[in-house]
Scaffold this active site. Structure first.
Site, PDB file in Angstrom:
ATOM      1  N   ASN A   9       0.866  -1.179   0.000  1.00  0.00           N
ATOM      2  CA  ASN A   9       0.000   0.000   0.000  1.00  0.00           C
ATOM      3  C   ASN A   9       0.903   1.228   0.000  1.00  0.00           C
ATOM      4  OD1 ASN A   9      -1.757   2.083   0.522  1.00  0.00           O
ATOM      5  ND2 ASN A   9      -2.323   1.395   2.585  1.00  0.00           N
ATOM      6  N   TRP A  10       0.904   1.920  -1.117  1.00  0.00           N
ATOM      7  CA  TRP A  10       1.821   3.070  -1.260  1.00  0.00           C
ATOM      8  C   TRP A  10       1.282   4.360  -0.655  1.00  0.00           C
ATOM      9  CZ3 TRP A  10       3.958   2.468  -6.983  1.00  0.00           C
ATOM     10  CH2 TRP A  10       4.888   1.414  -6.986  1.00  0.00           C
ATOM     11  N   LYS A  11       0.056   4.329  -0.162  1.00  0.00           N
ATOM     12  CA  LYS A  11      -0.521   5.513   0.477  1.00  0.00           C
ATOM     13  C   LYS A  11      -0.306   6.751  -0.415  1.00  0.00           C
ATOM     14  CE  LYS A  11      -0.015   3.131   4.818  1.00  0.00           C
ATOM     15  NZ  LYS A  11       0.137   3.162   6.267  1.00  0.00           N
ATOM     16  N   HIS A  94      -9.451   1.179   4.919  1.00  0.00           N
ATOM     17  CA  HIS A  94      -8.155   1.300   5.597  1.00  0.00           C
ATOM     18  C   HIS A  94      -8.310   2.215   6.820  1.00  0.00           C
ATOM     19  CE1 HIS A  94      -4.001   2.375   6.426  1.00  0.00           C
ATOM     20  NE2 HIS A  94      -3.672   1.261   5.795  1.00  0.00           N
ATOM     21  N   GLU A  96      -6.595   4.540   7.951  1.00  0.00           N
ATOM     22  CA  GLU A  96      -6.365   5.973   7.711  1.00  0.00           C
ATOM     23  C   GLU A  96      -7.601   6.627   7.086  1.00  0.00           C
ATOM     24  OE1 GLU A  96      -2.674   5.431   5.631  1.00  0.00           O
ATOM     25  OE2 GLU A  96      -1.746   4.796   7.508  1.00  0.00           O
ATOM     26  N   GLU A 166      -5.173  -5.061  10.373  1.00  0.00           N
ATOM     27  CA  GLU A 166      -4.162  -4.034  10.605  1.00  0.00           C
ATOM     28  C   GLU A 166      -4.427  -3.363  11.953  1.00  0.00           C
ATOM     29  OE1 GLU A 166      -2.203  -2.882   6.617  1.00  0.00           O
ATOM     30  OE2 GLU A 166      -3.751  -1.434   7.082  1.00  0.00           O
ATOM     31  N   GLY A 172       2.825   2.056  10.852  1.00  0.00           N
ATOM     32  CA  GLY A 172       3.793   3.157  10.753  1.00  0.00           C
ATOM     33  C   GLY A 172       4.503   3.472  12.057  1.00  0.00           C
ATOM     34  N   SER A 212       3.772  -2.387  10.159  1.00  0.00           N
ATOM     35  CA  SER A 212       5.227  -2.454  10.347  1.00  0.00           C
ATOM     36  C   SER A 212       5.842  -3.780   9.892  1.00  0.00           C
ATOM     37  CB  SER A 212       5.591  -2.153  11.805  1.00  0.00           C
ATOM     38  OG  SER A 212       5.184  -0.832  12.149  1.00  0.00           O
ATOM     39  N   GLY A 233       3.114  -1.252   4.193  1.00  0.00           N
ATOM     40  CA  GLY A 233       3.128   0.177   3.882  1.00  0.00           C
ATOM     41  C   GLY A 233       4.540   0.626   3.554  1.00  0.00           C
ATOM     42  N   GLY A 234       5.203   1.228   4.517  1.00  0.00           N
ATOM     43  CA  GLY A 234       6.513   1.851   4.311  1.00  0.00           C
ATOM     44  C   GLY A 234       7.521   0.972   3.579  1.00  0.00           C
TER      45      GLY A 234
END
Ligand code: 13P
Length: 257
Positions: A9-11, A94, A96, A166, A172, A212, A233-234
């Site tokens: 997921n590149w957000k 999600h 967010e 999640e 994150g 993470s 994610g990251g």
């Protein structure tokens, strides 16, 4: 045996040019493995990512969508628009989106029904906040989110459904759920799916872990039979670290199967 899926997921990262550059580096790093791979770029980079990933087996999906096919909804993207670009998957709910953009259990349900009707593979995200976990409400939150998401959906319709667990406190933050915590949550999710859609559908539904995930913790997570993949994610933003996650998962899956 459920086939694992490693998803990125590149957000709100990467322009179209940066997305294309990622695939130029990432695709050659993939060797033979048993994995499904999906990447969820920003809406504005979907076309570039789909183009750059063509000829590989990497699926591309949207990070969000409206539930209607069209309408006067400024700033929104519809399922038919995602499909027309060549997207095959979509993230729904999600944390967010829930936290910052007023996504509710009700809109998650509308979006899930719409994704299934439009033949987009939905990845529905659920997870508890730190407060809820510390108050002993993890199971209640997961059951509530799933019951709402699955309301009015049949086992047959839900065949392509994927769930991502999640925990909000792990996103994150560098805090990873222990494999025991993740396995327990995945078990709760699977039981709740069984309650709504029957044991057969629950047994076949892939449940990904997200929060993470990094190259150095993927193997331990994937060794757990309840964990069917990861939503990253990251660590999905750099081709090398995402490829390491795919390879780490493939090795652990090989040992598991
Ligand atoms: P991180 O891997 O950066 O914690 O993000 C997880 C996530 O939100 C994936 O959807």
């Amino acid at each position: 045996m459920r086939k694992p899926l490693i998803a990125g997921n590149w957000k709100m990262y990467k322009t179209p040019q940066e997305s294309a550059a990622f695939f130029n580096e990432f695709v050659p790093l993939l060797q033979h493995h048993k994995h499904d791979i999906a990447i969820f770029p920003a809406t504005t980079s979907l076309a570039a990512a789909i183009d750059a990933a063509s000829g590989s087996h990497i699926a591309i999906g949207g990070q969000n969508m409206h539930w209607l096919a069209e309408g006067a909804y400024t700033g929104e993207t519809s399922p038919t628009m995602l499909k027309a670009l060549g997207a095959t998957h979509v993230l729904i709910g999600h944390s967010e989106r829930r936290q910052y953009f007023n996504e509710t259990d009700e809109t998650v349900n509308l979006k899930l029904k719409s994704a299934l009707a439009h033949k987009l593979i939905p990845v529905v995200c659920v997870g508890e906040t730190r407060d809820k976990r510390e108050s002993g409400l993890t199971e209640a939150v997961l059951n509530w989110q799933l019951a709402a998401a699955l309301n009015g959906i049949s086992a047959e319709q839900a065949e392509p459904l994927i769930i991502a667990y999640e925990p909000v406190w792990a996103i994150g933050t560098g805090l990873v759920a222990t494999t025991e915590q993740a396995a327990e949550a995945h078990g709760i999710i699977r039981r709740e799916i069984a309650k709504h859609l029957g044991q057969h559908r629950a047994d076949g539904t892939r449940i990904l872990y997200g929060g993470s995930v990094k190259p150095d913790n993927i193997a331990k997570l994937m060794a757990e039979p309840e964990i069917d993949g990861a939503l990253v994610g990251g660590a999905s933003l750099a081709a090398k670290s995402f490829a390491e996650i795919v390879h780490g998962s493939a090795r652990a899956y090989g040992e598991k199967s």
